[in-house]
Design an enzyme around this catalytic site. Structure first.
Site, PDB file in Angstrom:
ATOM      1  CG  ASN A   7      30.901  64.612 -72.103  1.00 16.14           C
ATOM      2  OD1 ASN A   7      29.787  64.343 -72.537  1.00 16.14           O
ATOM      3  ND2 ASN A   7      31.417  63.988 -71.065  1.00 16.14           N
ATOM      4  CD  GLU A  34      28.869  61.226 -70.520  1.00 18.14           C
ATOM      5  OE1 GLU A  34      28.947  62.361 -70.030  1.00 18.14           O
ATOM      6  OE2 GLU A  34      27.963  60.421 -70.219  1.00 18.14           O
ATOM      7  CG  ASP A 147      34.411  64.819 -68.833  1.00 22.73           C
ATOM      8  OD1 ASP A 147      35.004  65.325 -67.853  1.00 22.73           O
ATOM      9  OD2 ASP A 147      33.228  64.424 -68.783  1.00 22.73           O
ATOM     10  CG  ASN A 149      34.287  63.249 -65.031  1.00 20.95           C
ATOM     11  OD1 ASN A 149      33.465  64.142 -64.806  1.00 20.95           O
ATOM     12  ND2 ASN A 149      34.011  62.207 -65.797  1.00 20.95           N
ATOM     13  CG  ASP A 220      35.159  69.136 -70.687  1.00 22.99           C
ATOM     14  OD1 ASP A 220      35.007  67.999 -71.144  1.00 22.99           O
ATOM     15  OD2 ASP A 220      34.283  69.720 -69.995  1.00 22.99           O
ATOM     16  CG  ASP A 249      25.919  67.481 -69.195  1.00 27.99           C
ATOM     17  OD1 ASP A 249      26.567  67.063 -70.177  1.00 27.99           O
ATOM     18  OD2 ASP A 249      25.539  66.751 -68.264  1.00 27.99           O
ATOM     19  CG  HIS A 250      30.704  68.261 -70.784  1.00 28.75           C
ATOM     20  ND1 HIS A 250      31.882  68.193 -70.079  1.00 28.75           N
ATOM     21  CD2 HIS A 250      29.899  67.312 -70.260  1.00 28.75           C
ATOM     22  CE1 HIS A 250      31.788  67.230 -69.171  1.00 28.75           C
ATOM     23  NE2 HIS A 250      30.601  66.683 -69.264  1.00 28.75           N
TER      24      HIS A 250
END
Length: 259
Positions: A7, A34, A147, A149, A220, A249-250
């Site tokens: 991501n 993303e 991802d 989530n 993930d 941030d991943h």
DNA sequence: ATGTCAATACAATATTGA
């Protein structure tokens, strides 16, 4: 063969990170999430210069998924999940890579709980379950990467603080049950199968020094059909990339399948 | 609530969505 889920949190902002990752790791396939760019803004020329091709499904401002492969593009099977023709979000792309079927998934975040966003998340997961069942019926090696989530459990190896995440859509019992309903069709959670114990965080928030104090969690995931799980050699998180300049941030998350 | 970030609309900052 190394298959990666990453991501990016914006492919334009993260292009140097992506290109260096391709150069350094030389993965056989990369599932991106993303993108945060429209189709015509996808930086295909930069990716080609790095020796890769792509299939992608962009969207203005947010969402967006892609699958990268060396030399030749993957054979596109579908963009978007079946089950809701009114769904405009670019969150699913599926392609053939050699004898594998690979999907790049960007599952809805769903926050805040109790809103239409959370209902959309659960409905989307049910559509994914229905489609995953169809994929299993093909009896091929299938890799559902992305991802998701969803933090699968309250185990400290999955989340730095169950308490801190208790009201978050990523940790709700309904979110976890929806994930389990997919896994229990017959998929293998590759990272946890390979490493039953030990922290396998894939995300660290930008705020509150989360990275510096290792306040991360695991969202993930790779779900493997039996035919793919038979070939699982290793899995992991390329955590070091989370600490680089202008990082997502991943962290890139990966599996290694035998050829 | 947030020691954050990217994209967008809009034209220096606010909003959205993480």
């Amino acid at each position: 063969m190394k298959i990666v889920s990453y991501n990016l949190n914006g492919i334009r902002a993260r292009l140097p990170r992506l290109i260096e990752y391709l150069d350094e790791q030389k993965p056989a396939a990369v599932c991106l999430q993303e993108l945060k760019c429209q189709d015509d803004a996808f930086p295909i020329e930069d990716i080609r210069a790095a020796g890769y091709e792509a299939v992608w499904h962009g969207q203005k401002g947010f969402n967006g998924v892609a699958i990268l492969t060396p030399k030749a593009p993957a054979t596109l099977r579908r963009m978007g999940l079946p089950g809701d023709p009114d769904d405009t979000h670019s969150r699913y792309i599926e392609a053939e890579v050699g004898d594998l079927v690979i999907a790049s998934i960007y599952l809805p975040n769903g926050n805040p709980v109790g809103t239409e966003k959370f209902a959309y998340k659960l409905a989307w997961m049910d559509r994914l379950r229905a489609h995953a069942l169809e994929l299993l019926a093909e009896e091929k090696p299938v890799v559902l990467a992305g991802d998701w989530n969803v933090i699968p459990t309250d185990d400290p190896d999955d989340v730095y603080s169950a308490r801190a995440m208790a009201t978050d859509a990523l940790a709700q019992p309904e979110s976890r049950a929806a994930l389990r309903r997919i896994v229990n069709l017959g998929f293998t959670d590759a990272l946890r199968a390979r490493y039953p114990k030990g922290a396998l965080y894939t995300f660290w928030d930008y705020t509150a020094g989360a990275w510096q104090r290792d306040a991360g969690f695991r969202i993930d995931h790779f779900l493997l059909s039996p035919q793919a799980a038979d070939r699982l050699a290793d899995a992991g998180v390329d955590k070091e990339y989370r600490g680089r300049e202008k990082a997502s941030d991943h962290a890139p998350t990966w599996i290694d399948l035998t050829d």
